[in-house]
Design an enzyme around this catalytic site. Structure first.
Site, PDB file in Angstrom:
ATOM      1  N   HIS A  30     -14.874 -44.427 -11.748  1.00 25.82           N
ATOM      2  CA  HIS A  30     -14.894 -45.289 -10.388  1.00 25.82           C
ATOM      3  C   HIS A  30     -15.753 -46.867 -10.618  1.00 25.82           C
ATOM      4  O   HIS A  30     -16.668 -46.818 -11.479  1.00 25.82           O
ATOM      5  CB  HIS A  30     -15.950 -44.455  -9.116  1.00 25.82           C
ATOM      6  CG  HIS A  30     -17.257 -44.043  -9.916  1.00 25.82           C
ATOM      7  ND1 HIS A  30     -17.332 -42.806 -10.826  1.00 25.82           N
ATOM      8  CD2 HIS A  30     -18.446 -44.442  -9.728  1.00 25.82           C
ATOM      9  CE1 HIS A  30     -18.462 -42.582 -10.878  1.00 25.82           C
ATOM     10  NE2 HIS A  30     -19.208 -43.618 -10.385  1.00 25.82           N
ATOM     11  N   LEU A  31     -15.320 -47.713  -9.939  1.00 27.47           N
ATOM     12  CA  LEU A  31     -15.631 -48.983 -10.009  1.00 27.47           C
ATOM     13  C   LEU A  31     -16.747 -49.281  -8.462  1.00 27.47           C
ATOM     14  O   LEU A  31     -16.716 -49.079  -7.668  1.00 27.47           O
ATOM     15  CB  LEU A  31     -14.764 -50.123  -9.538  1.00 27.47           C
ATOM     16  CG  LEU A  31     -15.090 -51.632  -9.487  1.00 27.47           C
ATOM     17  CD1 LEU A  31     -15.527 -52.040 -10.873  1.00 27.47           C
ATOM     18  CD2 LEU A  31     -13.945 -52.320  -8.845  1.00 27.47           C
TER      19      LEU A  31
END
Length: 347
Positions: free
Chosen positions: A265-266
């Site tokens: 996840h960013l």
């Protein structure tokens, strides 16, 4: 006590229970449905510690066993934690571990787990929305801090329904896979990604951009993921622009070198770090040291090398002194640091 389960990420068979403090050996055979002759029948030795939340892994076979793409070798026992991916041999046959609350009826629990596991595949477990890309209707609670002053008044707690759902599905490290499918958490989604509010934000604005595709960590990323990672970066920047104003602190966009959750996840996070959920040195250093890999740096590595290089012993930086990310002055405690940060907030 929690029970530990070994889960095939390919969804080829039911979960395998790893009893607390007991040795379990797996490899080629009917239990794993591995038929690869390069995999020994006694390839890996596993011993779960349900109190500490990890599994000790020892390679028994000749060919390499790895965790998150790093070979463990024959001489050492290595800790496998929730969020990590165990590759049984030659970077093939990925598994992860989950810790579930113990059942009073173990046989029924095993039957239920196997039944649900046999129905689940990587595709149908995550790709819940394959409709034409669309933006969700944005509710103010979804995209802005919880008070009119722009600060988060308290660290959010899990809703009752979500808590029950997470507990039924596994360890807290699997929580992202629940949240990304929760409409109340979603800010934006299309056919490739979903953006959600971080349940425990570490700043006034903190979102997560996640691919629907099941990708465990940065080490799994390859050149074929470049377009997806670029799309995640572009969406992250758009979200920051659309839901903030000129008086907001600047943003950073990046990934933790070793994610705490078992889905890449960013992070899209404002640099005020004004949140009651920011509680300790590990939290702070995970966003202000080399542990935080800039999104553009990840993109360049994929372009140049076709993979993401994560430094060895990168976790050591989480123990380094508390330094202000703006002026680099060392602070003795978290309360002192948080008070100091107010000097740098936009006026």
């Amino acid at each position: 006590m929690f029970e530990c389960w070994l889960v095939s990420k390919d969804g080829k068979h039911g979960r395998i229970r790893l009893p607390h403090a007991e040795t379990v050996v797996i490899g080629r055979g009917p239990e794993t449905q591995i038929t690869d002759k390069k995999c020994s029948r006694h390839q890996v030795q596993l011993m779960a510690d349900c109190n500490k939340g990890y599994v000790k892994v020892k390679q028994m076979g000749t060919n390499p066993t790895s965790i998150n793409g790093v070979d463990i070798g024959n001489e050492h026992k290595v800790e496998l934690k929730p969020g990590h991916t165990l590759y049984i041999v030659n970077n093939l046959y990925p598994y992860m571990i989950e810790f579930l609350e113990g059942s009073t009826n173990p046989r029924a629990k095993i039957e239920n787990e196997n039944r649900s596991s046999s129905k689940r595949t990587p595709e149908n477990s995550l790709n819940v929305d394959t409709e034409t890309p669309r933006k969700l209707v944005k509710k103010e609670s979804n995209v802005s801090p919880s008070s009119s002053s722009g600060r988060i008044s308290s660290c959010p707690t899990q809703g009752k329904s979500n808590v029950q759902e997470v507990k039924s599905q596994g360890h807290w490290s699997q929580d992202l896979k629940v949240s990304m499918q929760d409409p109340t958490m979603q800010v934006f989604k299309d056919d490739k990604i979903v953006v959600i509010k971080d349940k425990y934000p570490k700043a006034r604005y903190h979102w997560l951009v996640l691919p629907w595709q099941s990708i465990a960590s940065l080490k799994v990323l390859r050149a074929e993921h470049l377009e997806l990672v670029q799309h995640m970066d572009a969406v992250g920047h758009n979200i920051a622009r659309e839901h903030t104003n000129s008086k907001c602190a600047p943003f950073r966009f990046g990934y933790h070198a070793i994610p705490s959750m078992s889905h890449v996840h960013l992070h899209v996070i404002s640099q005020d770090f004004d949140s009651p959920c920011l509680k300790n040195k590990k939290h702070w250093n995970s966003f202000t040291t080399d542990y935080f890999l800039e999104s553009q740096a990840v993109i360049e590595m994929l372009k140049t090398h076709g993979k993401v290089n994560v430094k060895e012993r990168i976790s050591d930086v989480l123990k380094t002194p508390l330094l202000c990310h703006m002026c680099k002055k060392e602070q003795a405690t978290m309360p002192q640091l948080k008070e100091h940060l107010k000097k740098h907030w936009p006026t």
